[in-house]
Design a protein around this motif. Structure first.
Motif, PDB file in Angstrom:
ATOM      1  N   VAL A 172       1.754   4.795  -0.075  1.00  0.00           N
ATOM      2  CA  VAL A 172       1.032   6.015   0.300  1.00  0.00           C
ATOM      3  C   VAL A 172       1.925   7.117   0.406  1.00  0.00           C
ATOM      4  O   VAL A 172       3.081   7.101   0.610  1.00  0.00           O
ATOM      5  CB  VAL A 172       0.229   5.725   1.894  1.00  0.00           C
ATOM      6  CG1 VAL A 172      -0.464   4.587   1.963  1.00  0.00           C
ATOM      7  CG2 VAL A 172       1.425   5.516   3.054  1.00  0.00           C
ATOM      8  N   ALA A 180       0.813  -1.308   0.041  1.00  0.00           N
ATOM      9  CA  ALA A 180       0.173  -0.059  -0.047  1.00  0.00           C
ATOM     10  C   ALA A 180       0.839   1.134  -0.092  1.00  0.00           C
ATOM     11  O   ALA A 180       1.164   1.939   1.080  1.00  0.00           O
ATOM     12  CB  ALA A 180      -0.847  -0.051   0.975  1.00  0.00           C
ATOM     13  N   TYR A 215      -7.612   5.353   3.063  1.00  0.00           N
ATOM     14  CA  TYR A 215      -6.631   4.711   1.886  1.00  0.00           C
ATOM     15  C   TYR A 215      -6.732   5.829   0.732  1.00  0.00           C
ATOM     16  O   TYR A 215      -5.765   6.059   0.177  1.00  0.00           O
ATOM     17  CB  TYR A 215      -6.956   3.450   1.416  1.00  0.00           C
ATOM     18  CG  TYR A 215      -6.097   2.341   2.278  1.00  0.00           C
ATOM     19  CD1 TYR A 215      -4.737   2.201   2.142  1.00  0.00           C
ATOM     20  CD2 TYR A 215      -6.709   1.785   3.670  1.00  0.00           C
ATOM     21  CE1 TYR A 215      -3.993   1.145   2.872  1.00  0.00           C
ATOM     22  CE2 TYR A 215      -6.144   1.048   4.340  1.00  0.00           C
ATOM     23  CZ  TYR A 215      -4.779   0.673   3.968  1.00  0.00           C
ATOM     24  OH  TYR A 215      -4.080  -0.122   4.908  1.00  0.00           O
ATOM     25  N   ASP A 216      -8.165   6.247   0.327  1.00  0.00           N
ATOM     26  CA  ASP A 216      -8.080   7.255  -0.813  1.00  0.00           C
ATOM     27  C   ASP A 216      -7.437   8.523  -0.492  1.00  0.00           C
ATOM     28  O   ASP A 216      -6.749   9.057  -1.070  1.00  0.00           O
ATOM     29  CB  ASP A 216      -9.411   7.236  -0.932  1.00  0.00           C
ATOM     30  CG  ASP A 216      -9.889   8.173  -2.263  1.00  0.00           C
ATOM     31  OD1 ASP A 216      -9.256   7.978  -3.291  1.00  0.00           O
ATOM     32  OD2 ASP A 216     -10.447   9.208  -2.088  1.00  0.00           O
ATOM     33  N   ARG A 223       0.222   2.338  -7.726  1.00  0.00           N
ATOM     34  CA  ARG A 223      -0.304   1.161  -8.223  1.00  0.00           C
ATOM     35  C   ARG A 223       0.467   0.372  -9.492  1.00  0.00           C
ATOM     36  O   ARG A 223       0.753  -0.675  -9.135  1.00  0.00           O
ATOM     37  CB  ARG A 223      -1.730   1.055  -8.599  1.00  0.00           C
ATOM     38  CG  ARG A 223      -2.287  -0.347  -8.639  1.00  0.00           C
ATOM     39  CD  ARG A 223      -3.783  -0.282  -8.970  1.00  0.00           C
ATOM     40  NE  ARG A 223      -4.383  -1.645  -9.383  1.00  0.00           N
ATOM     41  CZ  ARG A 223      -5.301  -2.194  -8.832  1.00  0.00           C
ATOM     42  NH1 ARG A 223      -6.022  -1.537  -7.895  1.00  0.00           N
ATOM     43  NH2 ARG A 223      -5.724  -3.357  -9.205  1.00  0.00           N
ATOM     44  N   ARG A 231      -3.818   8.068  -0.794  1.00  0.00           N
ATOM     45  CA  ARG A 231      -3.059   7.546  -1.990  1.00  0.00           C
ATOM     46  C   ARG A 231      -2.161   8.295  -2.421  1.00  0.00           C
ATOM     47  O   ARG A 231      -1.776   9.692  -2.511  1.00  0.00           O
ATOM     48  CB  ARG A 231      -4.396   7.502  -3.114  1.00  0.00           C
ATOM     49  CG  ARG A 231      -4.747   8.860  -3.476  1.00  0.00           C
ATOM     50  CD  ARG A 231      -6.005   8.640  -4.583  1.00  0.00           C
ATOM     51  NE  ARG A 231      -6.613   9.737  -5.097  1.00  0.00           N
ATOM     52  CZ  ARG A 231      -7.087  10.970  -4.540  1.00  0.00           C
ATOM     53  NH1 ARG A 231      -7.478  10.525  -3.146  1.00  0.00           N
ATOM     54  NH2 ARG A 231      -7.576  11.963  -5.046  1.00  0.00           N
ATOM     55  N   LYS A 232      -1.141   7.791  -3.305  1.00  0.00           N
ATOM     56  CA  LYS A 232      -0.028   8.147  -4.032  1.00  0.00           C
ATOM     57  C   LYS A 232      -0.444   7.958  -5.687  1.00  0.00           C
ATOM     58  O   LYS A 232       0.073   6.689  -5.949  1.00  0.00           O
ATOM     59  CB  LYS A 232       1.110   7.765  -3.583  1.00  0.00           C
ATOM     60  CG  LYS A 232       2.305   8.184  -4.098  1.00  0.00           C
ATOM     61  CD  LYS A 232       3.711   7.915  -3.321  1.00  0.00           C
ATOM     62  CE  LYS A 232       5.013   8.512  -3.796  1.00  0.00           C
ATOM     63  NZ  LYS A 232       4.850   9.923  -3.377  1.00  0.00           N
TER      64      LYS A 232
END
Length: 108
Positions: A12, A10, A83-84, A92, A87-88
């Protein structure tokens, strides 16, 4: 030895603490947290915490007020918002490419 396990990648953003006019920040104080990748601020979201870490990322949230407690009770939808917010963008694709490369380099 061999067994099953889950790895959660994840990536971030590193939240930034920014100064804002008193009363406009987190809990009415003079600071807010901003995602430098998206320019979104913590106070613009319905979240009880600002960052994903080893505790918050799995739902263990220390709520600092009744309002934040109610937000934490949202459960999975709250984690999705967290998480949204953290986000980076673009991470992904990088994580997927890494995992594809790791899968092909796996020892026999």
């Amino acid at each position: 030895e061999a067994g099953e396990f889950i790895v959660n990648f994840a990536p971030v953003a590193c939240m930034q603490r920014i100064k804002v006019p008193k009363g406009e920040g987190a809990m009415g104080l003079d600071f807010d947290f901003q995602n430098p990748e998206t320019s979104e601020r913590f106070t613009e979201k319905r979240l009880p915490v600002a960052s994903v870490d080893c505790s918050h990322g799995k739902g263990n949230v220390l709520a600092a007020s009744d309002e934040y407690w109610q937000m934490a009770l949202d459960g999975r939808p709250m984690l999705e918002r967290l998480y949204d917010f953290n986000r980076k963008p673009g991470a992904r694709a990088i994580a997927e490419a890494y995992l594809r490369g790791a899968a092909t380099a796996r020892p026999a």
